[in-house]
Design an enzyme around this catalytic site. Structure first.
Site, PDB file in Angstrom:
ATOM      1  N   GLY A   1     124.308  42.613  10.718  1.00 20.21           N
ATOM      2  CA  GLY A   1     124.131  43.072   9.338  1.00 20.21           C
ATOM      3  C   GLY A   1     122.727  42.750   8.843  1.00 20.21           C
ATOM      4  O   GLY A   1     122.161  41.698   9.160  1.00 20.21           O
TER       5      GLY A   1
ATOM      6  N   ARG B   1     133.785  41.498 -15.800  1.00 14.64           N
ATOM      7  CA  ARG B   1     134.188  42.829 -15.335  1.00 14.64           C
ATOM      8  C   ARG B   1     135.692  43.046 -15.360  1.00 14.64           C
ATOM      9  O   ARG B   1     136.151  44.123 -15.729  1.00 14.64           O
ATOM     10  CB  ARG B   1     133.689  43.017 -13.905  1.00 14.64           C
ATOM     11  CG  ARG B   1     132.205  43.086 -13.890  1.00 14.64           C
ATOM     12  CD  ARG B   1     131.645  43.125 -12.514  1.00 14.64           C
ATOM     13  NE  ARG B   1     130.200  43.276 -12.656  1.00 14.64           N
ATOM     14  CZ  ARG B   1     129.349  43.293 -11.658  1.00 14.64           C
ATOM     15  NH1 ARG B   1     129.788  43.147 -10.428  1.00 14.64           N
ATOM     16  NH2 ARG B   1     128.073  43.443 -11.886  1.00 14.64           N
TER      17      ARG B   1
HETATM   18  C1  LIG Z   1     126.177  50.165  -6.449  1.00 11.46           C
HETATM   19  C2  LIG Z   1     126.168  48.678  -6.365  1.00 11.46           C
HETATM   20  C3  LIG Z   1     125.360  47.931  -7.212  1.00 11.46           C
HETATM   21  C4  LIG Z   1     125.338  46.550  -7.150  1.00 11.46           C
HETATM   22  N1  LIG Z   1     124.526  45.855  -7.993  1.00 11.46           N
HETATM   23  C5  LIG Z   1     124.486  44.509  -7.903  1.00 11.46           C
HETATM   24  C6  LIG Z   1     123.618  43.765  -8.749  1.00 11.46           C
HETATM   25  O1  LIG Z   1     122.904  44.305  -9.580  1.00 11.46           O
HETATM   26  N2  LIG Z   1     123.594  42.422  -8.623  1.00 11.46           N
HETATM   27  C7  LIG Z   1     124.372  41.768  -7.707  1.00 11.46           C
HETATM   28  O2  LIG Z   1     124.281  40.554  -7.607  1.00 11.46           O
HETATM   29  N3  LIG Z   1     125.195  42.467  -6.879  1.00 11.46           N
HETATM   30  C8  LIG Z   1     125.267  43.806  -6.957  1.00 11.46           C
HETATM   31  N4  LIG Z   1     126.117  44.497  -6.130  1.00 11.46           N
HETATM   32  C9  LIG Z   1     126.816  43.785  -5.047  1.00 11.46           C
HETATM   33  C10 LIG Z   1     125.847  43.515  -3.912  1.00 11.46           C
HETATM   34  O3  LIG Z   1     124.941  44.581  -3.799  1.00 11.46           O
HETATM   35  C11 LIG Z   1     126.534  43.324  -2.568  1.00 11.46           C
HETATM   36  O4  LIG Z   1     127.603  42.446  -2.684  1.00 11.46           O
HETATM   37  C12 LIG Z   1     125.536  42.736  -1.574  1.00 11.46           C
HETATM   38  O5  LIG Z   1     124.372  43.503  -1.529  1.00 11.46           O
HETATM   39  C13 LIG Z   1     126.146  42.611  -0.189  1.00 11.46           C
HETATM   40  O6  LIG Z   1     125.131  42.175   0.686  1.00 11.46           O
HETATM   41  P1  LIG Z   1     125.455  41.780   2.171  1.00 11.46           P
HETATM   42  O7  LIG Z   1     124.177  41.351   2.779  1.00 11.46           O
HETATM   43  O8  LIG Z   1     126.577  40.827   2.197  1.00 11.46           O
HETATM   44  O9  LIG Z   1     125.997  43.111   2.865  1.00 11.46           O
HETATM   45  P2  LIG Z   1     125.480  44.635   2.867  1.00 11.46           P
HETATM   46  O10 LIG Z   1     124.288  44.843   2.055  1.00 11.46           O
HETATM   47  O11 LIG Z   1     126.689  45.452   2.592  1.00 11.46           O
HETATM   48  O12 LIG Z   1     125.023  44.851   4.347  1.00 11.46           O
HETATM   49  C14 LIG Z   1     125.913  44.981   5.408  1.00 11.46           C
HETATM   50  C15 LIG Z   1     125.124  45.172   6.669  1.00 11.46           C
HETATM   51  O13 LIG Z   1     125.995  45.058   7.778  1.00 11.46           O
HETATM   52  C16 LIG Z   1     125.816  46.159   8.645  1.00 11.46           C
HETATM   53  N5  LIG Z   1     127.090  46.346   9.313  1.00 11.46           N
HETATM   54  C17 LIG Z   1     128.320  46.504   8.768  1.00 11.46           C
HETATM   55  N6  LIG Z   1     129.245  46.566   9.735  1.00 11.46           N
HETATM   56  C18 LIG Z   1     128.595  46.439  10.902  1.00 11.46           C
HETATM   57  C19 LIG Z   1     129.010  46.416  12.259  1.00 11.46           C
HETATM   58  N7  LIG Z   1     130.283  46.505  12.609  1.00 11.46           N
HETATM   59  N8  LIG Z   1     128.065  46.294  13.212  1.00 11.46           N
HETATM   60  C20 LIG Z   1     126.750  46.184  12.881  1.00 11.46           C
HETATM   61  N9  LIG Z   1     126.310  46.173  11.620  1.00 11.46           N
HETATM   62  C21 LIG Z   1     127.225  46.303  10.649  1.00 11.46           C
HETATM   63  C22 LIG Z   1     125.362  47.270   7.771  1.00 11.46           C
HETATM   64  O14 LIG Z   1     124.678  48.256   8.511  1.00 11.46           O
HETATM   65  C23 LIG Z   1     124.442  46.513   6.823  1.00 11.46           C
HETATM   66  O15 LIG Z   1     123.196  46.322   7.422  1.00 11.46           O
HETATM   67  C24 LIG Z   1     126.160  45.886  -6.201  1.00 11.46           C
HETATM   68  C25 LIG Z   1     126.978  46.616  -5.362  1.00 11.46           C
HETATM   69  C26 LIG Z   1     127.024  47.997  -5.455  1.00 11.46           C
HETATM   70  C27 LIG Z   1     127.989  48.745  -4.611  1.00 11.46           C
END
Ligand SMILES: Cc1cc2nc3c(=O)[nH]c(=O)nc-3n(C[C@H](O)[C@H](O)[C@H](O)COP(=O)(O)OP(=O)(O)OC[C@H]3O[C@@H](n4cnc5c(N)ncnc54)[C@H](O)[C@@H]3O)c2cc1C
Ligand code: FES
Lengths: 131, 647
Positions: free
Chosen positions: B42, B339
């Site tokens: 990820g 929320r």
């Molecule tokens: C529209 C929107 C707006 C938001 N705004 C805010 C905000 O303003 N402030 C805030 O704090 N939060 C916000 N959130 C929440 C926040 O964006 C997410 O919770 C956070 O970005 C998640 O980050 P992450 O690194 O955990 O995962 P993600 O950013 O979801 O990244 C997941 C990664 O894993 C990879 N991946 C997934 N499955 C696999 C697999 N099986 N094999 C290889 N790679 C894989 C994907 O390609 C990606 O690179 C928002 C969410 C949304 C939907």
């Protein structure tokens, strides 16, 4: 709304591509362009045909995955948007819509018009110059 | 309690736990780091920041993602901002206040020690990002600007217009690129993890599918970090990116990692309403808009009728005809309640027949007061891109007419159970960002996911993983010819072959859409015992249908998006059942988990601290059964109280 779609199909990077024609009907003007493509694909899958591959992810104009050349314009006829933000209300009922990949060396075709963004990634240099 | 469930919370006063812990854990010297391999799956804010930091430290890192470039991860879409306790507005913010707001916002279902640490490192994140050049908004004097988010009475949210996630991710991605160019990190875009490899009970590698060629590949390492985001797409329609999925987390669960609070989902109050049954995703309108936007519905039913028949416009309804129901019900927090509270209040008005569009499932978010006070240009500066996004989708200009919004699935608080070190119940397997369950309890506060992802990746995991790896410096690299790899690869090939062999009549999306409907109706904003039991039955029937009738065209050895979808939907059809089971078990209402049987007279959540003050930790058992264990939540520092946003 009903449309005729003229879509560039190409099996892989080396294969020779060609346009194919598809008909699609009962599309709501509020449906997005990629949702219209989803509907087409679901139909193709049900008919046992190969669906059209295209890149997309956020579907809200921020990730930069989607990249279609629609009626001779990158991302289609609307302004200041990416393909995923384009909606069918921007087309006329019955219109023929031509859909192609971006034809440039930086964005090679892998299948149909699905592209690698290797080049755009290369602009994003280490040490943080943002694209 | 299962003996695997040791949260490893350090002793000592809350304020000193992290400092003491860092002093107590082992570190790996630079020469030994070179011998150690880490897999990060990820590249969202969690994965990118972790991979960059671990690479800079000198470990050999392999980083995997689904998109063509790490910087397109779902985090890129985050809009509103990121919390930290700099206290620049001088409004009496502090580490303790952020800690307390987060515990309270989560309805007292998160771990004190983790949340305190999160608040403690929040300021470091801002410094780190500013150093990377992230263009946070600034005020006239040049200081970083803050805005307000729900569940807080101070302004502590840093932002870059409505594109905060994109700018933060570009910052993390730039750091990642630096590590890639130094050779410390190797990037594998368009590679999807399909299984976790365990050797002697330790995480030692993964199996991936190259999404371009279809090749099944083996990768070994001394530790594996899961940063694959949330599983909100179980609902089909959500604000998540189309490729967001729960598969990596689910495969780890099936290999023995416990799943924490799978039934805790967040429904975001302000999303563009559903327009029809051809829709593929829902677009968020950031919570930050509630800084300046006021939520209302008309007071009179005849105005509702006229709106639905398009005889009048919202702007024609006079002030006295409007019910600003959040301000009415929650005077102290007004439009900035958390929320879960805002979502339920919208549902309450719509269920009572006050929904403002044809489907009856929408309320107004109105900027006219703010535009009058501040001028259009200020609103444009703050939210310009969101207003444009809204107009492109809905074809209405929100500067002139209020936005229409309705709640939608947005975030999953549940995820892989982790201890204080962010390690799952499988040694050597870590989970960070939205993929873990750790910090948000029953409801996440706005702008806290970005904070948590970057806290985990930049400032927590790089230290805690060292403690584990210090014990591995003598261990040779795992040979990918090990029978564990053979076995896993064979199983995956069989699963893929089975999917192709079905040659059914419906595409994977068909089942996904139906699953989404079951989830939204019974495991969504409002849940009850009968509905949850029905959901479990319906999911099982749908899952059988899927395995009999799905159609996956094409071949494995090519770019095949239908196969990708089918593999993910197969997992969603299993995760969903566990979500419903967890929601069924928790006979209390807390945060986003609203059990109709447990509510106060005025429709607020009713917790049951006596019986449910625990994390539900599910373990996968033979024959796909699930067993629940409890991690009790012992509140040492905060006094449990009923959440009150009224006064
Ligand atoms: C529209 C929107 C707006 C938001 N705004 C805010 C905000 O303003 N402030 C805030 O704090 N939060 C916000 N959130 C929440 C926040 O964006 C997410 O919770 C956070 O970005 C998640 O980050 P992450 O690194 O955990 O995962 P993600 O950013 O979801 O990244 C997941 C990664 O894993 C990879 N991946 C997934 N499955 C696999 C697999 N099986 N094999 C290889 N790679 C894989 C994907 O390609 C990606 O690179 C928002 C969410 C949304 C939907
Ligand atoms: S799909 Fe992300 S920009 Fe179009």
């Amino acid at each position: 709304m009903d449309f005729t779609l003229k879509i560039w199909r190409q099996a892989n990077a080396k294969a020779k591509g060609k346009f194919e024609i598809y008909k699609i009907s009962n599309i709501s003007p509020d449906t997005s362009f990629l949702e219209m493509m989803d509907i087409l694909n679901d139909k193709l899958v049900c008919e046992g045909r190969d669906p059209v591959a295209f890149d997309h992810d956020c579907r809200e104009g921020i990730c930069g995955m989607c990249s279609l050349y629609i009626n001779g314009h990158a991302h289609g006829p609307d302004s200041d948007i990416t393909t995923c933000q384009l909606h069918m209300r921007k087309f006329k009922n019955g219109e023929t819509i031509t859909v192609e990949p971006w034809r440039s060396r930086g964005f090679p075709v892998i299948k149909t018009w699905w592209l690698t963004a290797a080049l755009s990634t290369r602009f994003c240099k280490p040490e943080g110059s943002f694209l | 309690m299962s003996e695997k469930l040791n949260a490893k919370i350090p002793e000592g006063p809350l304020m000193e736990k992290w400092t003491r812990h860092k002093a107590a854990i082992r570190v790996v010297n630079p020469a030994n780091k070179l011998k150690l391999d880490i897999i990060v799956v990820g590249t969202g804010l969690g994965g990118a920041s972790a991979a960059a930091s671990l690479g800079e430290l000198g470990y050999n890192v392999k980083v995997f993602c689904i998109s063509d470039s790490p910087r397109r991860a779902h985090s890129v879409a985050a809009q509103g901002g990121i919390n930290a306790v700099k206290n620049y507005p001088n409004d009496n913010d502090s580490i303790y206040r952020l800690f307390h707001d987060t515990i309270k916002g989560g309805d007292y279902r998160s771990r004190e020690a983790n949340v305190y640490r999160l608040a403690e490192v929040s300021n470091l994140i801002i410094d780190q990002c500013v150093a990377q050049g992230v263009p946070f908004a600034r005020d006239y004097g040049g200081l970083l600007d803050n805005r307000s988010f729900g569940g807080a009475q101070v302004s502590r949210t840093f932002y870059a217009r409505g594109q905060t996630g994109q700018q933060l991710l570009l910052g993390a991605y730039a750091s990642l690129n630096r590590a890639i160019s130094k050779g410390q990190v190797k990037s594998y875009p368009r590679h999807e993890m399909l299984d976790l490899i365990l050797i002697d009970g330790h995480a030692n590698g993964i199996i991936t599918r190259n999404l371009v060629t279809g090749e099944i590949e083996r990768h070994s390492a001394h530790a594996v970090v899961i940063a694959t985001g949330g599983y909100g797409n179980v609902f089909f329609l959500s604000t998540n990116a189309m490729n967001s999925n729960g598969s990596a987390v689910w495969q780890c669960y099936k290999k023995g990692a416990f799943f924490g609070n799978p039934g805790f989902e967040q429904i975001h109050p302000s999303c563009i309403p559903i327009s029809g049954d051809q829709q593929s995703k829902l677009t968020l309108m950031s919570e930050s808009l509630r800084n300046d936007g006021r939520v209302w519905v008309p007071k009179k039913k005849e105005d509702i009728e006229k709106l639905r028949n398009k005889q009048i416009k919202a702007s024609q309804i006079p002030e006295e005809g409007r019910d600003y129901y959040l301000e009415r019900r929650y005077p102290a927090f007004g439009n900035l309640v958390p929320r879960d509270v805002a979502s339920r209040a919208a549902k309450e008005r719509c269920d009572a027949g006050y929904g403002v569009n044809e489907t009856g499932l929408a309320v107004f978010l109105d900027f006219s007061t703010a535009i009058q006070h501040l001028g259009k240009h200020v609103i444009e500066e703050r939210y310009g891109n969101l207003f444009q996004m809204y107009e492109k989708i809905v074809d209405v200009n929100p500067y002139n007419e209020p936005m229409m919004i309705y709640p939608a699935i947005h975030y999953t608080m549940g995820g892989l159970w982790v201890d204080y070190n962010l390690q799952t119940t499988i040694p050597g397997l870590y989970a960070i960002g939205e993929a873990n369950f750790s910090d948000h309890g029953g409801n996440r506060l706005g702008a806290s996911a970005l904070m948590q992802g970057l806290a985990d990746g930049y400032f927590i995991l790089p230290y805690t993983i060292g403690d584990y790896l210090a014990g591995k410096i003598q261990e040779k690299k795992t040979d990918t010819n090990h029978p564990a790899f053979e076995k896993a690869e064979k199983k995956i090939n069989e699963k893929i072959a089975k999917l192709f062999a079905i040659k059914g009549i419906e595409p994977a999306d068909y089942y996904h859409r139906l699953l989404g409907k079951i989830m939204w109706n019974y495991v969504g904003m409002s849940r009850n015992e009968a509905g949850l039991k029905k959901a479990i039955e319906d999911i099982r029937v749908l899952r059988d249908e899927f395995w009999k009738n799905v159609c996956v065209p094409g071949e494995n050895n090519e770019f095949n998006q239908e196969l990708e979808k089918a593999l993910r939907v197969a997992d969603f059809l299993e995760i969903s059942e566990l979500m419903a089971m967890d929601a069924l078990n928790r006979k209390e209402s807390c945060g986003g988990h609203f059990r109709e049987e447990m509510q106060t007279e005025d429709g607020e959540t009713k917790r049951d601290d006596q019986n449910f003050s625990y994390v539900s930790c599910w373990e996968h058992k033979d024959n796909d059964t699930h067993e629940m264990h409890k991690e009790p939540l012992n509140y040492e520092f905060v006094k449990l109280a009923t959440r009150n946003y009224k006064d």
